[in-house]
Write a protein that holds these residues in place. Structure first.
Motif, PDB file in Angstrom:
ATOM      1  N   ILE A  49      49.971  34.850  34.537  1.00 58.01           N
ATOM      2  CA  ILE A  49      49.246  33.838  35.316  1.00 58.01           C
ATOM      3  C   ILE A  49      48.063  34.495  36.023  1.00 58.01           C
ATOM      4  CG2 ILE A  49      49.406  32.335  37.347  1.00 58.01           C
ATOM      5  CD1 ILE A  49      52.312  31.726  36.449  1.00 58.01           C
ATOM      6  N   GLY A  50      48.312  35.672  36.599  1.00 58.74           N
ATOM      7  CA  GLY A  50      47.229  36.390  37.253  1.00 58.74           C
ATOM      8  C   GLY A  50      46.126  36.750  36.281  1.00 58.74           C
ATOM      9  N   ALA A  51      46.523  37.251  35.101  1.00 57.18           N
ATOM     10  CA  ALA A  51      45.534  37.661  34.109  1.00 57.18           C
ATOM     11  C   ALA A  51      44.683  36.471  33.674  1.00 57.18           C
ATOM     12  CB  ALA A  51      46.234  38.280  32.899  1.00 57.18           C
ATOM     13  N   TYR A  52      45.347  35.356  33.379  1.00 57.26           N
ATOM     14  CA  TYR A  52      44.607  34.177  32.923  1.00 57.26           C
ATOM     15  C   TYR A  52      43.729  33.618  34.037  1.00 57.26           C
ATOM     16  CZ  TYR A  52      46.435  33.571  28.235  1.00 57.26           C
ATOM     17  OH  TYR A  52      46.693  33.721  26.902  1.00 57.26           O
ATOM     18  N   ALA A  53      44.276  33.537  35.263  1.00 58.36           N
ATOM     19  CA  ALA A  53      43.496  32.972  36.366  1.00 58.36           C
ATOM     20  C   ALA A  53      42.233  33.801  36.578  1.00 58.36           C
ATOM     21  CB  ALA A  53      44.344  32.940  37.643  1.00 58.36           C
ATOM     22  N   ALA A 112      36.758  38.791  44.005  1.00 62.48           N
ATOM     23  CA  ALA A 112      37.127  37.392  44.178  1.00 62.48           C
ATOM     24  C   ALA A 112      38.076  36.947  43.072  1.00 62.48           C
ATOM     25  CB  ALA A 112      35.875  36.522  44.187  1.00 62.48           C
ATOM     26  N   ALA A 113      37.824  37.425  41.831  1.00 61.01           N
ATOM     27  CA  ALA A 113      38.693  37.055  40.715  1.00 61.01           C
ATOM     28  C   ALA A 113      40.101  37.601  40.933  1.00 61.01           C
ATOM     29  CB  ALA A 113      38.117  37.592  39.400  1.00 61.01           C
ATOM     30  N   ALA A 114      40.179  38.850  41.427  1.00 63.23           N
ATOM     31  CA  ALA A 114      41.484  39.450  41.667  1.00 63.23           C
ATOM     32  C   ALA A 114      42.213  38.696  42.772  1.00 63.23           C
ATOM     33  CB  ALA A 114      41.329  40.923  42.039  1.00 63.23           C
ATOM     34  N   LEU A 115      41.482  38.302  43.811  1.00 63.70           N
ATOM     35  CA  LEU A 115      42.117  37.534  44.882  1.00 63.70           C
ATOM     36  C   LEU A 115      42.604  36.179  44.364  1.00 63.70           C
ATOM     37  CD1 LEU A 115      39.987  38.190  48.094  1.00 63.70           C
ATOM     38  CD2 LEU A 115      42.354  38.851  47.615  1.00 63.70           C
ATOM     39  N   THR A 116      41.776  35.558  43.497  1.00 65.51           N
ATOM     40  CA  THR A 116      42.200  34.291  42.901  1.00 65.51           C
ATOM     41  C   THR A 116      43.498  34.494  42.127  1.00 65.51           C
ATOM     42  OG1 THR A 116      39.857  33.849  42.582  1.00 65.51           O
ATOM     43  CG2 THR A 116      41.396  32.340  41.524  1.00 65.51           C
ATOM     44  N   ALA A 117      43.539  35.590  41.361  1.00 65.03           N
ATOM     45  CA  ALA A 117      44.738  35.876  40.570  1.00 65.03           C
ATOM     46  C   ALA A 117      45.952  35.991  41.479  1.00 65.03           C
ATOM     47  CB  ALA A 117      44.540  37.171  39.783  1.00 65.03           C
TER      48      ALA A 117
END
Lengths: 287, 290
Positions: B42-46, B60-65
């Motif tokens: 889920i983290g990878a896809y998000a 920001a992408a990592a935080l979103t994940a």
């Protein structure tokens, strides 16, 4: 269409129910989820298929030997992977069971290769009409056999001394021991009976789908466990009902909702049941 | 050769985050999760999706994940953590299967083909495309995660978690809000797995559902048991050994799963505390009466 899906669902559901019985009995007596139940199912199918492929044994003997091999595997597994860990934190036997499951699956993969094997003998099945609706005789045979095994199990548990002793152990192991019941032997017997039923289920599915492969036990095993929870863990009629309901729900869901998510339906139901009625439809022993 | 070592080190770092996070659930809170790879996925896809569609920078992408994986963990944990350990194992396993099917069947996750072309991280004027720079990034994050988990398990909260593992009812009687603790630690572990997923996605730059299936969940579990449940150093060691070992035994690739399964069983029978589990915390001493 609806009727056909219903019959398909009942057929696979009756097989789930047979595996679920093994889970429920073992959970009832040990409070342990035997994660390797699906691999026992696979073992039954492989032994029967390999024996039949030699061409030297007839179908019924191969069926019986497949069940016997599954039963033996179950008993050995209990001795090796579970008995030394009895009385530990519940995490420990659980993880050991997961290990056993992966071990057996990859062992089968090494021994037999990843490809599907067809069932070695071809049965000629026809379609008959029941009340104007077409039903395959194969499905009727599987349903009848599964119900027969379930009936035998119920009779065994209710009316024989050994069956009653198993129930006594499931109710209260310490009191059963005080009453002179050899609890270890009853645990072995439970594994024997539960695994034999799973082996039978495996052989029936090998005929139904005409495919035997190392990972065949993974999803049916997990779904059967969901069925056991659905019916109330530790509850034998519950496991049968749960299996049939799950099979039908899956088949109807695949037909009317989405076939891509067929395998997700069982788990969605599982999560819903645990959320809304964790004791299962019929009250189980688990909480 | 050096490039290969760096590659393995990056993977080991990602596995360390996964192992340490699931160890919080298994080794400290005493709950089993067999769906940890789902949160990783889920983290990878998000992370991949927000980078591909909205071109957000890597932090920001990592935080979103972390946020998305954490929310999924919360959503799964709230209803299910009331259950006994073994039910939880099946539910999380089922969750893993469902998530896998979702990745496979949805349009925007690319189905079985997955998502190619995920941008490598580049922020604060540094382009992390060279592997050794990426290794530094991963190392910094791993160290932060390790510091955070050490501080957590040595705090009042860590002791509360161990009390829940050792005897839930006693913990409750001592005034510990056991459901809240379990949900929080589960959510936290899911968020960390999401972070690992983000690091994986932006390193490999291509993801598909295959990476995040049941076998990955089992691999992470084996790493924890090998290192020792309830030992952070053990988790690190377990992750490093099981990242390197398969590479050294390339010819034995077919035996990999056989070895993992056998290892799990044998370890639990002969050395349930794992390689580095301390006696005090090891599950061997959790033997219950009767």
């Amino acid at each position: 269409m609806f009727f056909q899906q219903l019959i398909n669902g009942l057929t696979t559901g009756s097989v789930y129910a047979l595996i679920a019985l093994g889970y429920t009995m073992i959970y009832g007596i040990l409070g342990l989820i035997n994660f390797a139940q699906g691999e026992i199912y696979m073992c039954g199918a492989f032994v029967a298929v390999l024996l039949l492929a030699t061409g030297k044994v007839n179908f019924f003997l191969a069926f019986a030997l497949g069940m016997a091999a599954a039963a033996l595997l179950g008993v050995i597994l209990e001795r090796v992977a579970f008995r030394p860990l009895r009385g530990f934190h519940p995490l420990v036997p659980l993880i050991s069971a997961i290990g056993a499951s992966i071990f057996l699956q990859s062992l089968a993969l090494l021994l037999f290769g990843p490809n599907d094997r067809p069932f070695p003998i071809q049965f000629t099945f026809s379609t008959i009409n029941i009340a104007g609706l077409p039903v395959s005789t194969l499905q009727i045979a599987i349903l009848a056999a599964a119900l027969g095994f379930m009936g035998l199990l119920v009779v065994f548990v209710r009316y024989t001394t050994y069956g009653k002793a198993i129930m006594a152990c499931a109710l209260d192991r310490d009191t059963a021991r005080l009453m002179g019941i050899n609890v270890d032997r009853m645990v072995s017997l439970t594994f024997l009976v539960g695994s034999a039923l799973s082996g039978a289920a495996g052989i029936m599915m090998a005929i139904y789908y005409n495919a035997t492969y190392p990972r065949m036990g993974l999803l049916p095993g997990l779904k059967a466990f969901s069925a056991a929870i659905l019916g109330g863990v530790g509850n034998i009629p519950g496991a049968i009902l749960g299996g049939l309901l799950l099979g039908v729900a899956e088949s109807l869901g695949a037909a009317y909702i989405s076939s891509g998510f067929k395998d997700a339906i069982a788990f969605a139901i599982l999560i819903l049941v645990l959320l809304l009625r964790p004791q299962g439809i019929l009250r189980g022993r688990g909480d | 050769m050096a490039a290969y070592v760096v590659h393995l080190a990056i993977l080991a770092g990602i596995y360390i985050i996964l192992t340490v996070s699931i160890n919080l659930i298994i080794g400290y809170a005493g709950q089993v999760s067999l769906g940890h790879a789902a949160f990783y996925g889920i983290g990878a896809y998000a992370s991949a999706l927000v980078s591909l569609h909205w071109h957000v920078p890597f932090p920001a992408a990592a935080l979103t994940a972390m946020l998305v994986a954490g929310l999924c963990g919360l959503a799964l944990g709230l209803p299910t953590l009331r259950l006994k350990e073994d039910y939880l194992a099946i539910v999380t396993l089922g969750f893993g299967v469902i998530v896998d099917l979702v990745f496979l069947n949805l349009e925007f996750t690319g189905g079985p083909d997955g998502l190619p072309g995920i941008p490598p991280p580049s922020f604060w004027g540094i382009d992390f495309r060279p592997p050794w720079l990426y290794l530094i990034l991963v190392s910094v994050i791993v160290i932060l995660v390790l510091i955070a988990t050490y501080r957590l398990v040595d705090s009042y909260h860590g002791r509360a978690l161990r009390a829940i593992r050792d005897h839930e009812i006693t913990a409750q009687v001592m005034g510990i809000n056991t459901p809240a603790y379990k949900v929080v630690v589960f959510t936290l572990a899911a968020a960390l797995a999401g972070l690992a997923g983000s690091l994986y996605a932006h390193y490999i730059t291509f993801i598909n559902p295959e990476t995040f299936g049941l076998h990955t969940s089992i691999l992470i579990l084996t790493m924890v048991v090998l290192g020792g449940m309830g030992s952070i150093a053990g988790s690190v060691l377990g992750a490093v050994i099981l990242t390197i070992l398969p590479e050294m035994l390339r010819q034995a690739h077919a035996y990999q799963e056989l070895i993992y399964g056998g290892l799990l069983m044998l370890l639990l029978i002969w050395r349930p505390e794992g390689l580095l589990g301390r006696g005090k915390l090891s599950l061997k001493f959790l033997k219950r009466e009767g």
